[in-house]
Write a protein that holds these residues in place. Structure first.
Motif, PDB file in Angstrom:
ATOM      1  N   GLY A  36      -5.140  -9.748   5.484  1.00 16.01           N
ATOM      2  CA  GLY A  36      -5.587  -9.074   4.275  1.00 16.01           C
ATOM      3  C   GLY A  36      -6.635  -8.013   4.543  1.00 16.01           C
ATOM      4  N   VAL A  37      -7.649  -8.352   5.340  1.00 14.94           N
ATOM      5  CA  VAL A  37      -8.707  -7.369   5.602  1.00 14.94           C
ATOM      6  C   VAL A  37      -8.194  -6.248   6.504  1.00 14.94           C
ATOM      7  N   ILE A  38      -7.254  -6.551   7.386  1.00 13.45           N
ATOM      8  CA  ILE A  38      -6.659  -5.508   8.221  1.00 13.45           C
ATOM      9  C   ILE A  38      -5.834  -4.552   7.365  1.00 13.45           C
ATOM     10  N   CYS A  39      -5.151  -5.080   6.352  1.00 14.90           N
ATOM     11  CA  CYS A  39      -4.392  -4.215   5.438  1.00 14.90           C
ATOM     12  C   CYS A  39      -5.326  -3.280   4.675  1.00 14.90           C
ATOM     13  N   GLY A  40      -6.489  -3.790   4.283  1.00 17.69           N
ATOM     14  CA  GLY A  40      -7.467  -2.936   3.624  1.00 17.69           C
ATOM     15  C   GLY A  40      -7.914  -1.803   4.526  1.00 17.69           C
ATOM     16  N   SER A  41      -8.158  -2.122   5.789  1.00 19.59           N
ATOM     17  CA  SER A  41      -8.530  -1.102   6.766  1.00 19.59           C
ATOM     18  C   SER A  41      -7.407  -0.097   6.960  1.00 19.59           C
ATOM     19  N   THR A  42      -6.179  -0.582   7.031  1.00 20.04           N
ATOM     20  CA  THR A  42      -5.028   0.291   7.229  1.00 20.04           C
ATOM     21  C   THR A  42      -4.917   1.323   6.117  1.00 20.04           C
ATOM     22  N   ALA A  43      -5.104   0.892   4.875  1.00 19.81           N
ATOM     23  CA  ALA A  43      -5.002   1.806   3.737  1.00 19.81           C
ATOM     24  C   ALA A  43      -6.011   2.942   3.859  1.00 19.81           C
ATOM     25  N   LEU A  44      -7.238   2.607   4.245  1.00 25.61           N
ATOM     26  CA  LEU A  44      -8.271   3.634   4.395  1.00 25.61           C
ATOM     27  C   LEU A  44      -7.955   4.577   5.552  1.00 25.61           C
ATOM     28  N   HIS A  45      -7.448   4.030   6.640  1.00 25.91           N
ATOM     29  CA  HIS A  45      -7.143   4.859   7.797  1.00 25.91           C
ATOM     30  C   HIS A  45      -5.942   5.774   7.547  1.00 25.91           C
ATOM     31  N   VAL A  46      -4.969   5.316   6.783  1.00 22.96           N
ATOM     32  CA  VAL A  46      -3.826   6.176   6.458  1.00 22.96           C
ATOM     33  C   VAL A  46      -4.307   7.395   5.675  1.00 22.96           C
ATOM     34  N   GLY A  47      -5.161   7.164   4.683  1.00 23.77           N
ATOM     35  CA  GLY A  47      -5.715   8.288   3.936  1.00 23.77           C
ATOM     36  C   GLY A  47      -6.496   9.236   4.829  1.00 23.77           C
ATOM     37  N   TYR A  48      -7.267   8.674   5.734  1.00 27.09           N
ATOM     38  CA  TYR A  48      -8.055   9.475   6.676  1.00 27.09           C
ATOM     39  C   TYR A  48      -7.168  10.356   7.542  1.00 27.09           C
ATOM     40  N   PHE A  49      -6.149   9.776   8.151  1.00 27.42           N
ATOM     41  CA  PHE A  49      -5.289  10.539   9.052  1.00 27.42           C
ATOM     42  C   PHE A  49      -4.517  11.629   8.311  1.00 27.42           C
ATOM     43  N   LEU A  50      -4.019  11.315   7.120  1.00 27.45           N
ATOM     44  CA  LEU A  50      -3.250  12.312   6.369  1.00 27.45           C
ATOM     45  C   LEU A  50      -4.128  13.494   5.968  1.00 27.45           C
ATOM     46  N   LEU A  51      -5.335  13.217   5.497  1.00 35.05           N
ATOM     47  CA  LEU A  51      -6.233  14.298   5.087  1.00 35.05           C
ATOM     48  C   LEU A  51      -6.685  15.127   6.286  1.00 35.05           C
ATOM     49  N   LEU A  52      -6.972  14.462   7.392  1.00 37.20           N
ATOM     50  CA  LEU A  52      -7.431  15.178   8.580  1.00 37.20           C
ATOM     51  C   LEU A  52      -6.348  16.098   9.124  1.00 37.20           C
ATOM     52  N   GLN A  75      -3.626  20.984  17.934  1.00 38.03           N
ATOM     53  CA  GLN A  75      -2.584  21.731  18.636  1.00 38.03           C
ATOM     54  C   GLN A  75      -1.204  21.470  18.041  1.00 38.03           C
ATOM     55  N   ALA A  76      -1.047  20.314  17.394  1.00 33.81           N
ATOM     56  CA  ALA A  76       0.243  19.977  16.779  1.00 33.81           C
ATOM     57  C   ALA A  76       0.237  20.209  15.270  1.00 33.81           C
ATOM     58  N   SER A  77      -0.767  20.919  14.762  1.00 31.53           N
ATOM     59  CA  SER A  77      -0.949  21.041  13.315  1.00 31.53           C
ATOM     60  C   SER A  77       0.154  21.837  12.627  1.00 31.53           C
ATOM     61  N   LYS A  78       0.900  22.648  13.367  1.00 28.97           N
ATOM     62  CA  LYS A  78       1.993  23.411  12.756  1.00 28.97           C
ATOM     63  C   LYS A  78       3.254  22.564  12.580  1.00 28.97           C
ATOM     64  N   ALA A  79       3.293  21.440  13.262  1.00 30.56           N
ATOM     65  CA  ALA A  79       4.420  20.519  13.090  1.00 30.56           C
ATOM     66  C   ALA A  79       4.235  19.740  11.794  1.00 30.56           C
ATOM     67  N   ASP A  80       5.266  19.037  11.365  1.00 35.91           N
ATOM     68  CA  ASP A  80       5.150  18.213  10.169  1.00 35.91           C
ATOM     69  C   ASP A  80       4.117  17.113  10.420  1.00 35.91           C
ATOM     70  N   GLY A  81       3.051  17.109   9.608  1.00 31.58           N
ATOM     71  CA  GLY A  81       1.939  16.200   9.854  1.00 31.58           C
ATOM     72  C   GLY A  81       2.301  14.742   9.734  1.00 31.58           C
ATOM     73  N   VAL A  82       3.106  14.393   8.734  1.00 36.07           N
ATOM     74  CA  VAL A  82       3.472  12.989   8.528  1.00 36.07           C
ATOM     75  C   VAL A  82       4.313  12.476   9.695  1.00 36.07           C
ATOM     76  N   VAL A  83       5.257  13.281  10.141  1.00 34.37           N
ATOM     77  CA  VAL A  83       6.108  12.879  11.258  1.00 34.37           C
ATOM     78  C   VAL A  83       5.278  12.721  12.534  1.00 34.37           C
TER      79      VAL A  83
END
Length: 283
Positions: free
Chosen positions: A67-83, A25-33
């Motif tokens: 360290g392992v949480i940072c690894g998870s964060t990197a993967l999740h950032v990519g996931y959210f941006l692509l989605l 529903q918010a897809s027309k807004a700026d996705g990163v913001v």
């Protein structure tokens, strides 16, 4: 799979499909913001829970945990941006099932190849069914539809973070609430440099989509927290596919609330995916 683990997964599925509806529903807004606002709100809302857990349990946070949480964060950032990008170009009832169907297939394959898990023949048949459902829902338009391509790319990140996070809570013994909350803080920090040039849009996106931002902030963390807890009760190759019952919920939400077309075909495909999920989960 224990009844409690199954219950957690089903509740998580409904919550997950619901926050994806808000994102669409918010897809027309700026996705990163929008994503940054959601991560920031989640950091504030869930902060007392995470702090309360640390105080009540006296759990130390080590450099290895960070360290392992940072690894998870990197993967999740990519996931959210692509989605979020996928929702700009495609329907909820198409992008979501493609992403969620691709993810568990890959996650189960990785679990079998590298983690030593061995699904029964029914589980293998379930993986095939999920693939067939993804093909049907795509309408064989992978090359022509940007939404589908982003959905497939999102599925790769889903598989990656599913396998990684299962090891974080299982092997590295990081508490699910800490992994989840640390991921939200990390996502907020990681997206901040991307938001800075667009900071003039923050107020506008907040005013137009505040209920969606807050709803997503609660449901994103809740849905994945329940899944992380389930990871401590059942193998990756079972939990990862079972949570994809959310594809049926998402297709219904897209068809009924967003009036997206092709509902019958997408429901059929979602049903096939759900059948594959059930075969894998109970194999």
């Amino acid at each position: 799979m224990s009844p409690l683990a199954l219950l957690l997964i089903l509740v998580a599925a409904v919550a997950h499909a619901s926050w994806n509806l808000l994102s669409k529903q918010a897809s027309k807004a700026d996705g990163v913001v929008f994503l940054w606002l959601g991560a920031t709100a989640s950091t504030v809302i869930w902060g007392p829970v995470a702090i309360g857990y640390l105080v009540a349990t006296g759990t130390p946070v080590t450099l290895r945990d960070v360290g392992v949480i940072c690894g998870s964060t990197a993967l999740h950032v990519g996931y959210f941006l692509l989605l979020q990008r996928g929702y700009r170009y495609g329907d909820l009832s198409m992008v979501y099932p493609v992403a969620r169907g691709t993810g568990p297939m890959l996650a189960s394959a990785v679990a079998v190849l590298f983690l030593g898990e061995h699904p029964a023949p029914a589980g293998i048949a379930g993986i095939v069914l999920v693939g067939v459902g993804v093909l049907i829902i795509s309408g064989a338009r992978f090359k022509a539809d940007k939404g589908l391509l982003y959905g497939l790319a999102t599925g790769v990140f889903i598989a990656a973070y599913t396998v990684w996070d299962a090891q974080v809570v299982g092997v590295f013994m990081v508490a699910p609430i800490l992994l989840n909350y640390g991921g939200e803080v990390g996502r907020m920090l990681a997206l901040s440099p991307l938001v800075w040039p667009k900071r003039h849009l923050i107020g506008q996106v907040w005013r137009e989509h505040r209920p969606r931002v807050l709803g997503a902030a609660v449901l994103v963390t809740l849905s994945y927290l329940l899944v992380l807890i389930a990871f401590t009760m059942a193998p990756v190759s079972v939990v990862a596919p079972a949570r994809e019952v959310s594809v049926l919920v998402a297709v219904l939400l897209g068809g009924r609330l967003l009036a997206e077309g092709g509902l019958r075909r997408r429901l059929l495909a979602a049903g096939i995916i759900l059948g594959g999920v059930a075969a894998i989960a109970f194999s």
